[in-house]
Design a protein around this motif. Structure first.
Motif, PDB file in Angstrom:
ATOM      1  N   THR A 145      44.422  33.517  46.001  1.00 52.51           N
ATOM      2  CA  THR A 145      45.781  33.096  46.358  1.00 52.51           C
ATOM      3  C   THR A 145      46.247  33.750  47.650  1.00 52.51           C
ATOM      4  OG1 THR A 145      46.378  32.755  44.026  1.00 52.51           O
ATOM      5  CG2 THR A 145      48.186  33.068  45.594  1.00 52.51           C
ATOM      6  N   VAL A 146      46.070  35.072  47.739  1.00 52.18           N
ATOM      7  CA  VAL A 146      46.508  35.803  48.934  1.00 52.18           C
ATOM      8  C   VAL A 146      45.660  35.412  50.133  1.00 52.18           C
ATOM      9  CG1 VAL A 146      46.839  38.092  49.942  1.00 52.18           C
ATOM     10  CG2 VAL A 146      47.371  37.719  47.537  1.00 52.18           C
ATOM     11  N   ARG A 147      44.358  35.229  49.905  1.00 60.25           N
ATOM     12  CA  ARG A 147      43.469  34.852  51.010  1.00 60.25           C
ATOM     13  C   ARG A 147      43.828  33.470  51.564  1.00 60.25           C
ATOM     14  NH1 ARG A 147      38.678  34.408  48.452  1.00 60.25           N
ATOM     15  NH2 ARG A 147      38.442  32.158  48.703  1.00 60.25           N
ATOM     16  N   GLU A 148      44.093  32.524  50.674  1.00 58.08           N
ATOM     17  CA  GLU A 148      44.441  31.178  51.133  1.00 58.08           C
ATOM     18  C   GLU A 148      45.764  31.169  51.886  1.00 58.08           C
ATOM     19  OE1 GLU A 148      44.297  28.839  47.589  1.00 58.08           O
ATOM     20  OE2 GLU A 148      42.110  28.591  47.667  1.00 58.08           O
ATOM     21  N   PHE A 159      55.324  41.482  59.953  1.00 55.34           N
ATOM     22  CA  PHE A 159      54.053  42.083  60.357  1.00 55.34           C
ATOM     23  C   PHE A 159      53.372  42.845  59.233  1.00 55.34           C
ATOM     24  CE2 PHE A 159      52.011  46.009  61.984  1.00 55.34           C
ATOM     25  CZ  PHE A 159      50.886  45.418  62.559  1.00 55.34           C
ATOM     26  N   THR A 160      54.112  43.672  58.515  1.00 59.96           N
ATOM     27  CA  THR A 160      53.487  44.523  57.504  1.00 59.96           C
ATOM     28  C   THR A 160      52.965  43.736  56.307  1.00 59.96           C
ATOM     29  OG1 THR A 160      55.740  45.013  56.742  1.00 59.96           O
ATOM     30  CG2 THR A 160      54.639  46.679  58.079  1.00 59.96           C
ATOM     31  N   GLU A 161      53.528  42.575  56.024  1.00 61.69           N
ATOM     32  CA  GLU A 161      52.964  41.715  54.981  1.00 61.69           C
ATOM     33  C   GLU A 161      51.658  41.093  55.442  1.00 61.69           C
ATOM     34  OE1 GLU A 161      55.420  39.314  51.887  1.00 61.69           O
ATOM     35  OE2 GLU A 161      56.354  39.052  53.843  1.00 61.69           O
ATOM     36  N   SER A 162      51.567  40.775  56.725  1.00 60.86           N
ATOM     37  CA  SER A 162      50.377  40.092  57.233  1.00 60.86           C
ATOM     38  C   SER A 162      49.174  41.019  57.354  1.00 60.86           C
ATOM     39  CB  SER A 162      50.675  39.458  58.599  1.00 60.86           C
ATOM     40  OG  SER A 162      50.872  40.438  59.594  1.00 60.86           O
ATOM     41  N   THR A 163      49.370  42.329  57.164  1.00 59.56           N
ATOM     42  CA  THR A 163      48.220  43.232  57.252  1.00 59.56           C
ATOM     43  C   THR A 163      47.184  42.908  56.194  1.00 59.56           C
ATOM     44  OG1 THR A 163      49.384  44.878  55.896  1.00 59.56           O
ATOM     45  CG2 THR A 163      49.484  45.143  58.295  1.00 59.56           C
ATOM     46  N   ILE A 164      47.617  42.498  54.986  1.00 59.64           N
ATOM     47  CA  ILE A 164      46.649  42.137  53.958  1.00 59.64           C
ATOM     48  C   ILE A 164      46.347  40.648  53.956  1.00 59.64           C
ATOM     49  CG2 ILE A 164      48.463  42.011  52.184  1.00 59.64           C
ATOM     50  CD1 ILE A 164      46.290  42.779  50.143  1.00 59.64           C
ATOM     51  N   THR A 165      47.361  39.799  54.133  1.00 62.96           N
ATOM     52  CA  THR A 165      47.121  38.352  54.053  1.00 62.96           C
ATOM     53  C   THR A 165      46.172  37.891  55.151  1.00 62.96           C
ATOM     54  OG1 THR A 165      49.149  37.958  55.330  1.00 62.96           O
ATOM     55  CG2 THR A 165      49.316  37.828  52.927  1.00 62.96           C
ATOM     56  N   ALA A 166      46.269  38.472  56.340  1.00 60.32           N
ATOM     57  CA  ALA A 166      45.379  38.080  57.433  1.00 60.32           C
ATOM     58  C   ALA A 166      44.026  38.772  57.334  1.00 60.32           C
ATOM     59  CB  ALA A 166      46.033  38.415  58.775  1.00 60.32           C
ATOM     60  N   MET A 167      43.988  39.920  56.678  1.00 58.34           N
ATOM     61  CA  MET A 167      42.751  40.688  56.611  1.00 58.34           C
ATOM     62  C   MET A 167      41.764  40.116  55.598  1.00 58.34           C
ATOM     63  SD  MET A 167      41.530  43.265  58.232  1.00 58.34           S
ATOM     64  CE  MET A 167      40.270  44.528  58.167  1.00 58.34           C
ATOM     65  N   LEU A 168      42.261  39.579  54.488  1.00 59.23           N
ATOM     66  CA  LEU A 168      41.350  39.083  53.452  1.00 59.23           C
ATOM     67  C   LEU A 168      40.451  37.948  53.945  1.00 59.23           C
ATOM     68  CD1 LEU A 168      43.303  39.229  50.060  1.00 59.23           C
ATOM     69  CD2 LEU A 168      41.614  40.806  51.003  1.00 59.23           C
ATOM     70  N   PRO A 169      40.963  36.951  54.686  1.00 59.26           N
ATOM     71  CA  PRO A 169      40.049  35.935  55.209  1.00 59.26           C
ATOM     72  C   PRO A 169      38.969  36.534  56.110  1.00 59.26           C
ATOM     73  CG  PRO A 169      42.313  35.185  55.393  1.00 59.26           C
ATOM     74  CD  PRO A 169      42.370  36.632  55.001  1.00 59.26           C
ATOM     75  N   LEU A 170      39.326  37.568  56.880  1.00 56.38           N
ATOM     76  CA  LEU A 170      38.376  38.174  57.806  1.00 56.38           C
ATOM     77  C   LEU A 170      37.262  38.913  57.066  1.00 56.38           C
ATOM     78  CD1 LEU A 170      37.484  38.977  60.662  1.00 56.38           C
ATOM     79  CD2 LEU A 170      39.107  40.884  60.553  1.00 56.38           C
ATOM     80  N   VAL A 171      37.618  39.705  56.055  1.00 57.87           N
ATOM     81  CA  VAL A 171      36.589  40.469  55.347  1.00 57.87           C
ATOM     82  C   VAL A 171      35.795  39.604  54.384  1.00 57.87           C
ATOM     83  CG1 VAL A 171      37.834  42.654  55.572  1.00 57.87           C
ATOM     84  CG2 VAL A 171      38.230  41.226  53.553  1.00 57.87           C
ATOM     85  N   THR A 172      36.379  38.473  53.951  1.00 61.19           N
ATOM     86  CA  THR A 172      35.657  37.579  53.048  1.00 61.19           C
ATOM     87  C   THR A 172      34.599  36.779  53.790  1.00 61.19           C
ATOM     88  OG1 THR A 172      37.610  37.380  51.622  1.00 61.19           O
ATOM     89  CG2 THR A 172      35.903  35.706  51.368  1.00 61.19           C
ATOM     90  N   ARG A 173      34.969  36.213  54.926  1.00 57.79           N
ATOM     91  CA  ARG A 173      34.026  35.435  55.733  1.00 57.79           C
ATOM     92  C   ARG A 173      34.150  35.893  57.188  1.00 57.79           C
ATOM     93  NH1 ARG A 173      36.101  31.726  52.138  1.00 57.79           N
ATOM     94  NH2 ARG A 173      37.741  31.082  53.580  1.00 57.79           N
ATOM     95  N   MET A 200      31.779  37.740  43.550  1.00 60.12           N
ATOM     96  CA  MET A 200      31.888  36.491  44.311  1.00 60.12           C
ATOM     97  C   MET A 200      30.499  36.046  44.748  1.00 60.12           C
ATOM     98  SD  MET A 200      35.180  37.495  46.663  1.00 60.12           S
ATOM     99  CE  MET A 200      35.223  35.925  47.511  1.00 60.12           C
ATOM    100  N   PRO A 201      30.057  34.844  44.341  1.00 56.48           N
ATOM    101  CA  PRO A 201      28.744  34.352  44.752  1.00 56.48           C
ATOM    102  C   PRO A 201      28.634  34.320  46.276  1.00 56.48           C
ATOM    103  CG  PRO A 201      29.689  32.951  43.058  1.00 56.48           C
ATOM    104  CD  PRO A 201      30.767  33.885  43.481  1.00 56.48           C
ATOM    105  N   GLN A 202      27.419  34.576  46.778  1.00 56.53           N
ATOM    106  CA  GLN A 202      27.201  34.540  48.211  1.00 56.53           C
ATOM    107  C   GLN A 202      27.548  33.156  48.747  1.00 56.53           C
ATOM    108  OE1 GLN A 202      26.326  37.009  50.297  1.00 56.53           O
ATOM    109  NE2 GLN A 202      26.514  38.407  48.567  1.00 56.53           N
ATOM    110  N   GLY A 203      28.344  33.139  49.804  1.00 58.72           N
ATOM    111  CA  GLY A 203      28.724  31.868  50.421  1.00 58.72           C
ATOM    112  C   GLY A 203      29.793  31.113  49.672  1.00 58.72           C
ATOM    113  N   ASP A 204      30.375  31.774  48.638  1.00 57.97           N
ATOM    114  CA  ASP A 204      31.420  31.111  47.863  1.00 57.97           C
ATOM    115  C   ASP A 204      32.714  31.145  48.641  1.00 57.97           C
ATOM    116  OD1 ASP A 204      32.989  30.006  45.919  1.00 57.97           O
ATOM    117  OD2 ASP A 204      33.130  31.827  44.719  1.00 57.97           O
ATOM    118  N   ASP A 205      33.304  29.989  48.887  1.00 55.17           N
ATOM    119  CA  ASP A 205      34.560  29.901  49.619  1.00 55.17           C
ATOM    120  C   ASP A 205      35.727  29.738  48.684  1.00 55.17           C
ATOM    121  OD1 ASP A 205      33.292  27.988  52.451  1.00 55.17           O
ATOM    122  OD2 ASP A 205      33.124  30.102  51.908  1.00 55.17           O
ATOM    123  N   SER A 206      35.492  29.778  47.394  1.00 57.27           N
ATOM    124  CA  SER A 206      36.588  29.546  46.452  1.00 57.27           C
ATOM    125  C   SER A 206      37.432  30.769  46.286  1.00 57.27           C
ATOM    126  CB  SER A 206      36.017  29.138  45.086  1.00 57.27           C
ATOM    127  OG  SER A 206      35.217  30.170  44.561  1.00 57.27           O
TER     128      SER A 206
END
Length: 291
Positions: free
Chosen positions: A44-47, A114-128, A285-291
């Motif tokens: 949810t947070v990543r999306e 800004f301080t909310e986006s520290t995690i919301t923007a970071m999760l997509p980066l560390v996930t893929r 999380m399975p490798q390559g899983d985008d869910s």
């Protein structure tokens, strides 16, 4: 339990609640449910972060300006309480109740902070991890931070010039703001790390607490206030107010007060909590899983 029947479960605030008696199979089920909840939160947070990364620059900028102006309501509300209350040992605890007001306006109004986006923007980066994700994350942070600071500067100038609030509120706001000058740049940086960590936890927890969002926001941000942790955006409003009223110079304001708080918030939010939040589900999380 007879006939292999399993105990009924009741979902309460996103947590599966069961009776005290449990079999080994039940504990395994509970572990699976907890993992599923963590992965659902992560998704949810990543999306949400992925949507932010794709937003047009001007949309981010104007939303950030609005957030910077609105977050200054925290300082104004604190100042109003400070001016109205007698000087007693408990006054600061009551004044701190004004601190969550700006956060309520910004978060419930879905403005870009800004301080909310520290995690919301970071999760997509560390996930893929990718060059696109890194560039978009830096773009988001740069635009939102600049816009937030512009908004707090506008609000602080209005307060300092008398266009916003009364003389009593302005004097009380200055009195409150002077406290940030008591810390060196190094201590401000360290003091900002738990603030970044807690705001990241707030952003992480809100999807699971929609019905209690107001209470959750108030509790987290009130703790920031009474603990005296350094929040870069609220603190920038205080720093700009001190600059516009002649209490600090431009260099001290930007390099000694605002920059260390921004850096500390990033370390606490994007560096510590975002990585911990991702690490707790990464192995499942399975490798390559985008869910």
């Amino acid at each position: 339990m007879t006939g292999g029947a399993k105990r009924p479960r009741v979902r309460c605030m996103g947590v599966m609640v069961t009776s005290n008696s449990a079999s080994p199979d039940d504990h395994d089920d509970d572990d699976d449910l907890k993992a599923a909840d963590a992965k659902d939160l992560h998704r949810t947070v990543r999306e949400e972060g992925e949507e932010e990364l794709r937003r047009p620059a001007m949309s981010l900028f104007w939303s950030g300006i609005a957030a910077g102006i609105a977050i200054t309501v925290s300082l104004v509300t604190e100042a109003a309480l400070h001016a109205a209350l007698p000087e007693t040992p408990w006054r600061e605890l009551v004044v701190g109740l004004g601190y969550p007001v700006g956060f309520l306006v910004v978060i419930l109004g879905r403005m870009q902070l800004f301080t909310e986006s520290t995690i919301t923007a970071m999760l997509p980066l560390v996930t893929r991890p990718s060059g696109w994700a890194l560039a978009r994350t830096l773009r988001l942070w740069g635009i939102v931070l600049t816009a937030n600071l512009t908004g707090t500067a506008i609000a602080a100038l209005a307060l300092a010039s008398g266009a916003l609030g009364s003389d009593a509120i302005r004097e009380a706001a200055v009195s409150i703001s002077v406290g940030i000058t008591e810390l060196s740049a190094g201590r401000t940086f360290v003091n900002a790390i738990p603030a970044g960590f807690m705001i990241a936890i707030l952003a992480w927890a809100l999807p699971n607490a929609r019905d209690q969002s107001v209470l959750v926001i108030v509790i987290f941000t009130y703790v920031l206030a009474i603990a005296g942790f350094s929040h870069s955006i609220v603190g920038s409003g205080e720093a700009f107010l001190l600059m516009f009223t002649g209490h600090t110079g431009v260099w001290q304001t930007l390099a000694g007060l605002i920059a260390p708080a921004v850096s500390g918030n990033l370390v606490g939010g994007a560096g510590v909590f975002a990585l911990l939040a991702h690490a707790q589900v990464r192995g499942e999380m399975p490798q390559g899983d985008d869910s």
